[in-house]
Design a protein around this motif. Sequence first.
Motif, short mmCIF file in Angstrom:
data_model
loop_
_atom_site.label_atom_id
_atom_site.label_comp_id
_atom_site.label_asym_id
_atom_site.label_seq_id
_atom_site.Cartn_x
_atom_site.Cartn_y
_atom_site.Cartn_z
N UNK A 112 3.94 1.32 -11.41
CA UNK A 112 3.43 2.41 -12.25
C UNK A 112 1.98 2.17 -12.62
N UNK A 113 1.64 0.89 -12.97
CA UNK A 113 0.26 0.57 -13.31
C UNK A 113 -0.67 0.79 -12.12
N UNK A 114 -0.19 0.34 -10.95
CA UNK A 114 -0.99 0.56 -9.73
C UNK A 114 -1.15 2.05 -9.46
N UNK A 115 -0.06 2.79 -9.67
CA UNK A 115 -0.13 4.25 -9.46
C UNK A 115 -1.13 4.87 -10.43
N UNK A 149 2.92 7.46 -6.90
CA UNK A 149 3.23 6.98 -5.56
C UNK A 149 4.36 7.78 -4.95
N UNK A 150 4.47 7.66 -3.63
CA UNK A 150 5.58 8.27 -2.90
C UNK A 150 6.85 7.51 -3.28
N UNK A 151 7.83 8.23 -3.79
CA UNK A 151 9.08 7.60 -4.23
C UNK A 151 9.80 6.93 -3.08
N UNK A 152 9.78 7.57 -1.92
CA UNK A 152 10.46 7.01 -0.75
C UNK A 152 9.86 5.66 -0.38
N UNK A 153 8.53 5.56 -0.42
CA UNK A 153 7.88 4.30 -0.05
C UNK A 153 8.17 3.21 -1.09
N UNK A 154 8.19 3.57 -2.36
CA UNK A 154 8.51 2.58 -3.41
C UNK A 154 9.96 2.12 -3.26
N UNK A 155 10.88 3.06 -3.03
CA UNK A 155 12.29 2.68 -2.85
C UNK A 155 12.46 1.78 -1.63
N UNK A 156 11.76 2.07 -0.54
CA UNK A 156 11.83 1.22 0.65
C UNK A 156 11.31 -0.18 0.34
N UNK A 157 10.22 -0.27 -0.46
CA UNK A 157 9.65 -1.56 -0.81
C UNK A 157 10.63 -2.36 -1.67
N UNK A 158 11.22 -1.70 -2.67
CA UNK A 158 12.18 -2.39 -3.55
C UNK A 158 13.38 -2.88 -2.73
N UNK A 208 0.84 -1.21 0.00
CA UNK A 208 0.00 0.00 0.00
C UNK A 208 0.87 1.24 0.00
N UNK A 209 1.24 1.71 -1.17
CA UNK A 209 2.06 2.90 -1.27
C UNK A 209 1.20 4.15 -1.11
N UNK A 210 1.80 5.19 -0.51
CA UNK A 210 1.09 6.45 -0.40
C UNK A 210 0.99 7.14 -1.75
N UNK A 211 -0.16 7.66 -2.08
CA UNK A 211 -0.37 8.30 -3.38
C UNK A 211 -0.06 9.78 -3.25
N UNK A 212 0.72 10.28 -4.19
CA UNK A 212 1.05 11.70 -4.25
C UNK A 212 0.40 12.28 -5.50
N UNK A 270 -8.59 6.22 -10.05
CA UNK A 270 -9.63 6.10 -9.03
C UNK A 270 -9.79 7.39 -8.24
N UNK A 271 -8.64 7.99 -7.88
CA UNK A 271 -8.69 9.25 -7.12
C UNK A 271 -9.32 10.36 -7.95
N UNK A 272 -8.98 10.40 -9.25
CA UNK A 272 -9.56 11.42 -10.12
C UNK A 272 -11.07 11.19 -10.25
N UNK A 273 -11.48 9.91 -10.38
CA UNK A 273 -12.91 9.60 -10.46
C UNK A 273 -13.63 9.99 -9.18
N UNK A 274 -12.99 9.65 -8.05
CA UNK A 274 -13.59 10.01 -6.76
C UNK A 274 -13.68 11.52 -6.63
N UNK A 275 -12.62 12.23 -7.04
CA UNK A 275 -12.64 13.69 -6.97
C UNK A 275 -13.72 14.26 -7.88
N UNK A 276 -13.88 13.66 -9.06
CA UNK A 276 -14.92 14.12 -9.99
C UNK A 276 -16.31 13.89 -9.41
N UNK A 277 -16.50 12.70 -8.79
CA UNK A 277 -17.79 12.42 -8.16
C UNK A 277 -18.04 13.38 -7.00
N UNK A 278 -17.01 13.64 -6.21
CA UNK A 278 -17.14 14.58 -5.09
C UNK A 278 -17.47 15.97 -5.61
#
Length: 181
Positions: free
Chosen positions: A59-62, A16-25, A8-12, A68-76
């Motif tokens: 990248x695909x997950x991001x 994704x947050x580069x630090x979290x992806x680097x830590x995961x790798x 579960x990477x943080x979305x920016x 999804x975030x854009x869709x949620x923002x659009x719905x909001x």
Amino acid sequence: MAVREEPGFGIRLFGYSRREVDDFVFEVRRELRARTETAGGASVAPSEGAVTRMLRLAAECADQRRAEAAGQAERTLLGARELADLMAAEARERLAAATVEAERVLGEARQRAMELEERVGKSLDAEVGARIAELSRAHDRLVDGLATVRTALEDVLVRDAERGPVETEDFVPRQQEVGNG
């Protein structure tokens, strides 16, 4: 092979947050080294293809999460617009009702002002009429009083004329009058 949960990477803003992806790798590489050292005793680095696949998956997950975030923002945003439209319509209805009520109150106030003006006019007319009548009566009394004074003066003049001319002996000085009295 164990089933691994998707991280579960943080979305920016741009993924994704580069630090979290680097830590995961880093963590994946450490686990791979640990497995290969226990299995054969020699350290085997992950292949470039595996890292590329992981990065592509990330990248695909991001992209998916961004969509999804854009869709949620659009719905909001759509929901907020609908709510704003409803609130604006309600405000317009309230404004129209308030305007009608204000016009009704203003009409009643104008009607009451006209009625009050009419009552004040009648009251002033009655008061002025009463004052004029009072002044007329006072004038009549004054004229009657003056007529009485005139009549009295005429009587005095007639009696004085009947007495004849005035002689100086007729006048007694006041001091003599006081002393004799």
